[in-house]
Scaffold this active site. Structure first.
Site, PDB file in Angstrom:
ATOM      1  CB  SER A  89      34.280  45.556 -18.460  1.00  0.00           C
ATOM      2  OG  SER A  89      34.823  45.157 -17.225  1.00  0.00           O
TER       3      SER A  89
ATOM      4  CG  HIS B  68      33.847  46.216 -22.912  1.00  0.00           C
ATOM      5  ND1 HIS B  68      32.573  45.716 -23.040  1.00  0.00           N
ATOM      6  CD2 HIS B  68      34.451  45.468 -21.959  1.00  0.00           C
ATOM      7  CE1 HIS B  68      32.414  44.717 -22.183  1.00  0.00           C
ATOM      8  NE2 HIS B  68      33.536  44.546 -21.515  1.00  0.00           N
TER       9      HIS B  68
ATOM     10  CE  LYS C  91      32.639  41.140 -23.421  1.00  0.00           C
ATOM     11  NZ  LYS C  91      31.976  40.462 -22.338  1.00  0.00           N
TER      12      LYS C  91
HETATM   13  C1  PLP Z   1      37.316  43.178 -20.583  1.00  0.00           C
HETATM   14  C2  PLP Z   1      36.781  41.780 -20.681  1.00  0.00           C
HETATM   15  N1  PLP Z   1      37.622  40.780 -20.963  1.00  0.00           N
HETATM   16  C3  PLP Z   1      37.206  39.518 -21.049  1.00  0.00           C
HETATM   17  C4  PLP Z   1      35.889  39.192 -20.843  1.00  0.00           C
HETATM   18  C5  PLP Z   1      35.500  37.770 -20.901  1.00  0.00           C
HETATM   19  O1  PLP Z   1      35.121  37.426 -22.183  1.00  0.00           O
HETATM   20  P1  PLP Z   1      34.131  36.211 -22.404  1.00  0.00           P
HETATM   21  O2  PLP Z   1      32.772  36.672 -22.001  1.00  0.00           O
HETATM   22  O3  PLP Z   1      34.252  35.914 -23.856  1.00  0.00           O
HETATM   23  O4  PLP Z   1      34.619  35.098 -21.550  1.00  0.00           O
HETATM   24  C6  PLP Z   1      34.956  40.207 -20.558  1.00  0.00           C
HETATM   25  C7  PLP Z   1      33.522  39.969 -20.327  1.00  0.00           C
HETATM   26  O5  PLP Z   1      32.902  39.015 -20.398  1.00  0.00           O
HETATM   27  C8  PLP Z   1      35.413  41.527 -20.472  1.00  0.00           C
HETATM   28  O6  PLP Z   1      34.573  42.518 -20.184  1.00  0.00           O
END
Ligand code: PLP
Length: 392
Positions: A179, A207, A239
């Site tokens: 990310s 992503h 996303k």
């Molecule tokens: C790779 C990754 N996994 C999980 C999340 C968390 O997801 P959420 O925003 O839906 O809690 C994010 C970013 O927020 C992320 O970049």
């Protein structure tokens, strides 16, 4: 010292390290034009990679479901909060990604905490890339498992960590696309390692979905892997799908185990039914309208050509996440402020989100950016960075 005194001291320490954080108030958006703290800016830090958060079909699905089902689900899924639209979304997602079953949770963070807590215990080993998202690391820590981290993208070390694990429950866990760096994990290699060491491969493709793969189905599709090769796939929906929540995809037995035992799922109000309806519309768009994915891909290509011509010190990324290394916090903040003055919204990412000395601008591209907006951004980036190589 009182609590408030202690907190103020910590805040002063963050001040000195240029690591204070604050929120910006977005009062309007139209495409990638945002009104932010009263100033009109072009947003280059959004995760709305395909523009689905603003797509008329997605908005209409949300509105219609809210008019029919109300706003809140008013219950956890196992009590009264599981609506027909939740059920349909899960079935649609499972079919689209080729899995037996799916579970819709309130966020990606909750999905990852829930999975890891529900399947691992203090006799398990969880092997993870050092740059995995915080919620994967937190999930392993909270589960009590032995968390073994390997240096970013180092497949030799990943294999070594798996080989030395003495457990019946070995998990190999990775982001599909990292990310903060935007690089893609080597899923083929991870799959082969998992096979050799009888580990369960779990991929968080926050992503990758909507970005990678021939039809935008993500990192596994791009790597030529099938659903059976990635036994647990997490698709955070905030996303490219433009909504909120996450879909966990797996075999029916795994999903059943999670829905009965994952604490963040059991003890949390189910997501709004309207959100499930909006995500159904977004998944339908992903499948039926490839032009959004194609436009994003075209914008990524265009940006890469422009930054290479300008000689900017970008990381090597072919995804929507395009980091420009600044090195220290102060420089990242200064660049972000200069971009703001020039009409661009690009956030500075600093520790603890990234390692010390690796502060950066995290530029993100979407299907909604125009080529003229990308060209204008690159021109300002070239001016403000002035040939600085970004390494301290
Ligand atoms: C790779 C990754 N996994 C999980 C999340 C968390 O997801 P959420 O925003 O839906 O809690 C994010 C970013 O927020 C992320 O970049």
């Amino acid at each position: 010292m009182t609590l408030i005194e202690r907190l103020r001291r910590r805040a002063a320490e963050r001040d000195a390290a240029h690591s204070r954080r604050s929120r910006h108030v977005q009062s309007q958006r139209s495409g990638m034009l945002a009104e932010c703290d009263g100033k009109s800016l072009i947003n280059f830090s959004s995760n709305d990679y395909l523009g689905f958060a603003q797509h008329p079909d997605v908005i209409a699905a949300f509105q219609q479901a809210a008019a029919r089902d109300g706003v809140g689900s008013a219950g956890s899924a196992l009590v009264t909060g599981h609506f027909a639209v939740h059920h349909e979304l899960e079935q649609q997602a499972a079919a689209l990604f080729g899995y037996e079953a799916a579970l819709f949770t309130g966020s990606g963070y909750l999905a990852n905490l829930g999975i890891l807590q529900a399947v691992l215990d203090d006799e398990s080993v969880c092997v993870q890339d050092k740059y995995n998202h915080a919620c994967l690391l937190d999930g392993a820590r909270f589960s009590g498992a032995d968390l073994k981290r390997y240096p970013h993208a180092d497949m030799v070390q990943a294999e070594a960590r798996c080989a030395e694990a003495k457990t019946d429950t070995l998990f190999l866990v990775s982001d599909g696309v990292f990310s903060m760096d935007g690089d893609a994990a080597d899923l083929k290699a991870l799959h082969a390692i998992a096979e050799r060491h009888r580990a369960t491969l779990m991929i968080d493709d926050a992503h990758g979905v909507g970005v990678l793969g021939e039809s935008g189905l993500g990192s596994a599709q791009a790597a030529g892997l099938r659903a059976a090769d990635v036994p647990i796939l997490v698709v955070p929906a905030g996303k490219a799908l433009g909504g909120q929540g996450a879909l966990i995809l797996a075999q029916r037995d795994i999903i059943q185990h999670l829905l009965e035992t994952a604490r963040p799922y059991l003890f949390s109000t189910a997501p709004a039914p309207a959100m499930a309806a909006a995500l159904s519309a977004a998944l339908h768009l992903l499948e039926a309208q490839p032009q959004h994915h194609a436009r994003l891909q075209e914008n990524i290509r265009h940006f890469r050509i422009r930054v290479e011509t300008a000689g900017l010190p970008m990381l090597d990324s072919h995804t929507a996440i395009q980091p420009l290394m600044a090195g220290d916090n102060e420089r990242a903040l200064q660049w972000s402020a200069q971009l703001r003055d020039a009409g661009f919204w690009v956030s500075a990412i600093r520790p603890p989100t990234v390692p010390q000395g690796k502060s950066r601008l995290r530029i993100t591209l979407t299907a909604l950016h125009t080529k003229a907006q990308i060209d204008a951004l690159v021109q300002v980036l070239a001016e403000i960075t002035g040939g600085h190589d970004g390494h301290g």
